[in-house]
Design a protein around this motif. Structure first.
Motif, PDB file in Angstrom:
ATOM      1  N   LYS A 156       0.830  -1.205   0.000  1.00 16.11           N
ATOM      2  CA  LYS A 156       0.000   0.000   0.000  1.00 16.11           C
ATOM      3  C   LYS A 156       0.867   1.258   0.000  1.00 16.11           C
ATOM      4  CE  LYS A 156      -3.930  -2.147   2.383  1.00 16.11           C
ATOM      5  NZ  LYS A 156      -4.804  -2.098   3.583  1.00 16.11           N
ATOM      6  N   ASN A 157       1.951   1.233   0.791  1.00 16.80           N
ATOM      7  CA  ASN A 157       2.885   2.353   0.793  1.00 16.80           C
ATOM      8  C   ASN A 157       3.553   2.503  -0.566  1.00 16.80           C
ATOM      9  OD1 ASN A 157       3.453   0.869   3.801  1.00 16.80           O
ATOM     10  ND2 ASN A 157       2.819   3.007   3.822  1.00 16.80           N
ATOM     11  N   TYR A 172       1.259   4.210  -3.159  1.00 18.85           N
ATOM     12  CA  TYR A 172       1.217   5.664  -2.972  1.00 18.85           C
ATOM     13  C   TYR A 172       2.498   6.309  -3.483  1.00 18.85           C
ATOM     14  CZ  TYR A 172       1.629  10.177  -0.710  1.00 18.85           C
ATOM     15  OH  TYR A 172       1.837  11.509  -0.470  1.00 18.85           O
ATOM     16  N   LYS A 204       2.673   6.384  -7.343  1.00 23.18           N
ATOM     17  CA  LYS A 204       1.721   7.357  -7.888  1.00 23.18           C
ATOM     18  C   LYS A 204       2.302   8.767  -7.750  1.00 23.18           C
ATOM     19  CE  LYS A 204      -2.546   4.758  -7.024  1.00 23.18           C
ATOM     20  NZ  LYS A 204      -3.761   4.672  -6.182  1.00 23.18           N
TER      21      LYS A 204
END
Length: 318
Positions: free
Chosen positions: A105-106, A109, A112
Motif C-alpha cells: 500500500k505504501n 502511494y 503514484k
C-alpha cells in the motif's frame, strides 16, 4: 514499444524518454546525486555527460538533518524534485525509493507520487527492518532481506499503479552476503530468477560495497548467461552504483559488462561536505577569507545560475 515490465508507457513521459535514451545511444546513462537546486543548475552545464539527477535517501535525509534509516516518506522528496524541475529541463530524475514502505500500500502511494512528479525511474531495495546504509560495514548482520513473495507484491503494485515511471529492483543480496563473494553472486542471481518470474521489473540494480569491481562484473556475466539460457525476451536492464569501486573501473568498461545506467550515489554530497569542512578550517586558521578567496566560486556564477542565464559555468574557475 513495451518496457521490460511489459507496459506501454505514456507517450513522452519521463520513463519513456529514459527508455528511448538507453535503446538509442550506445553509451551508459550517467546519473549523479543532486542535493539542491544549485547543484541541479550546475549540472545542466554538463548534461551531455550527466544525463540524470539521482535523488538518494541519504541525500534527502542529510538535507533535512536526520539519519538515513527509513525515516523518509515519499513526500519528503517533493520539494527537492520540484526545485530541480524548476531550474532544469535538460536532465532526467531517478529516485532511490528505499524499500518502498512497510507494505505494498505504501509502495502504491509512492509510485503514484513519483509518476505525478515526473520521475523517470525509481529503485526499490529488497531489504526490510531497520535501515543501515549499505556502505556501513559496521552494520553487517543488521542488513536483512525482505521475503521474496512480499517484495514481489510491492514491485507488481509499483508497476501496475502508473504508466510513466520505470520500476527498478535494487538487489541487496550482495550487501547481505558481502563476506562470501560466491554467495553474493549466487543469491543475487537466484533473486533475479525469482523476480523475473513473479514481478518482472524494468531494471535490476546490483549493489556492492567493496573496492574491487570483480563481483559486479561477475554478476553481470552471470546475468547475461541466465537471460540467454532461458531466452528471456526484453530482459530488465542492469544498473550499478560504483561508489566504492569506481576508482578501479571506467564507465565504459561497466557499460561493456552490461550496465546501462551508472549512478554516482553521493559524490556531490561528499564533495560538498568536505569542501565546507576545509573552508571552515581555513577561515579559523587564517582568521580571514584571504587564503580561501581563490578557491571560492564568483558570486556572479551563483547569481547567473539562479537567474537561469545561459552562460556556461566552465568559463569560471570553480
Amino acid at each position: 514499444m513495451k518496457t521490460p515490465s511489459n507496459r506501454i508507457l505514456k507517450h513522452n513521459s519521463a520513463g519513456e524518454q529514459l527508455l528511448n535514451r538507453i535503446i538509442g545511444i550506445s553509451r551508459p546513462v550517467i546519473a549523479i546525486d543532486t542535493i539542491d537546486a544549485l547543484s541541479a543548475a550546475l549540472l545542466t552545464n554538463y548534461s551531455s555527460f550527466f544525463e540524470a539527477n539521482w535523488i538518494s535517501s541519504l541525500g534527502v535525509s542529510s538535507r533535512l538533518g536526520f539519519s538515513d534509516a527509513y525515516n523518509l516518506s515519499p513526500r519528503d522528496y517533493i520539494q527537492l524534485i520540484n526545485d530541480i524541475k524548476m531550474i532544469s529541463t535538460k536532465t532526467l530524475i531517478v529516485v532511490d525509493a528505499d524499500n518502498g514502505g512497510q507494505s505494498f500500500k505504501n509502495t502504491s502511494y509512492a509510485f503514484k507520487l513519483y509518476s505525478t512528479l515526473g520521475v523517470a525511474a525509481a529503485f526499490v531495495e529488497n531489504k526490510k527492518g531497520v535501515k543501515f546504509n549499505s556502505v556501513d560495514l559496521h552494520a553487517k548482520k543488521f542488513h536483512t532481506l525482505e521475503d521474496k513473495d512480499i517484495f514481489a507484491e510491492k514491485i507488481k503494485v509499483a508497476i501496475s499503479t502508473q504508466n510513466t515511471t520505470l520500476v527498478g529492483i535494487r538487489l541487496e543480496d550482495g550487501i547481505v552476503n558481502h563476506s562470501d563473494e560466491e554467495k553474493a553472486v549466487k543469491f543475487s542471481i537466484d533473486s533475479v530468477a525469482y523476480f523475473i518470474e513473479h514481478s518482472k521489473p524494468d531494471f535490476f540494480l546490483f549493489h556492492w560495497n567493496k573496492e574491487s569491481p570483480a563481483i559486479p562484473q561477475r554478476f553481470a556475466k552471470k546475468y547475461r548467461d541466465y537471460i540467454k539460457k532461458l531466452n528471456i525476451k526484453n530482459p530488465p536492464y542492469l544498473v550499478c552504483i560504483p561508489t566504492t569501486y569506481s576508482k578501479n573501473i571506467t564507465n565504459r568498461k561497466l557499460y561493456e559488462c552490461g550496465y546501462n545506467i551508472i549512478i554516482y550515489g553521493n559524490a556531490l554530497l561528499r564533495v560538498q561536505t568536505q569542501a565546507i569542512c576545509e573552508a571552515l578550517e581555513n577561515i579559523k586558521r587564517n582568521d580571514s577569507l584571504k587564503k580561501l578567496e581563490e578557491k571560492m566560486s564568483p558570486t556572479k556564477l551563483i547569481l547567473d545560475l539562479m537567474e537561469k542565464r545561459k552562460e556556461n559555468s566552465e568559463q569560471y574557475k570553480i
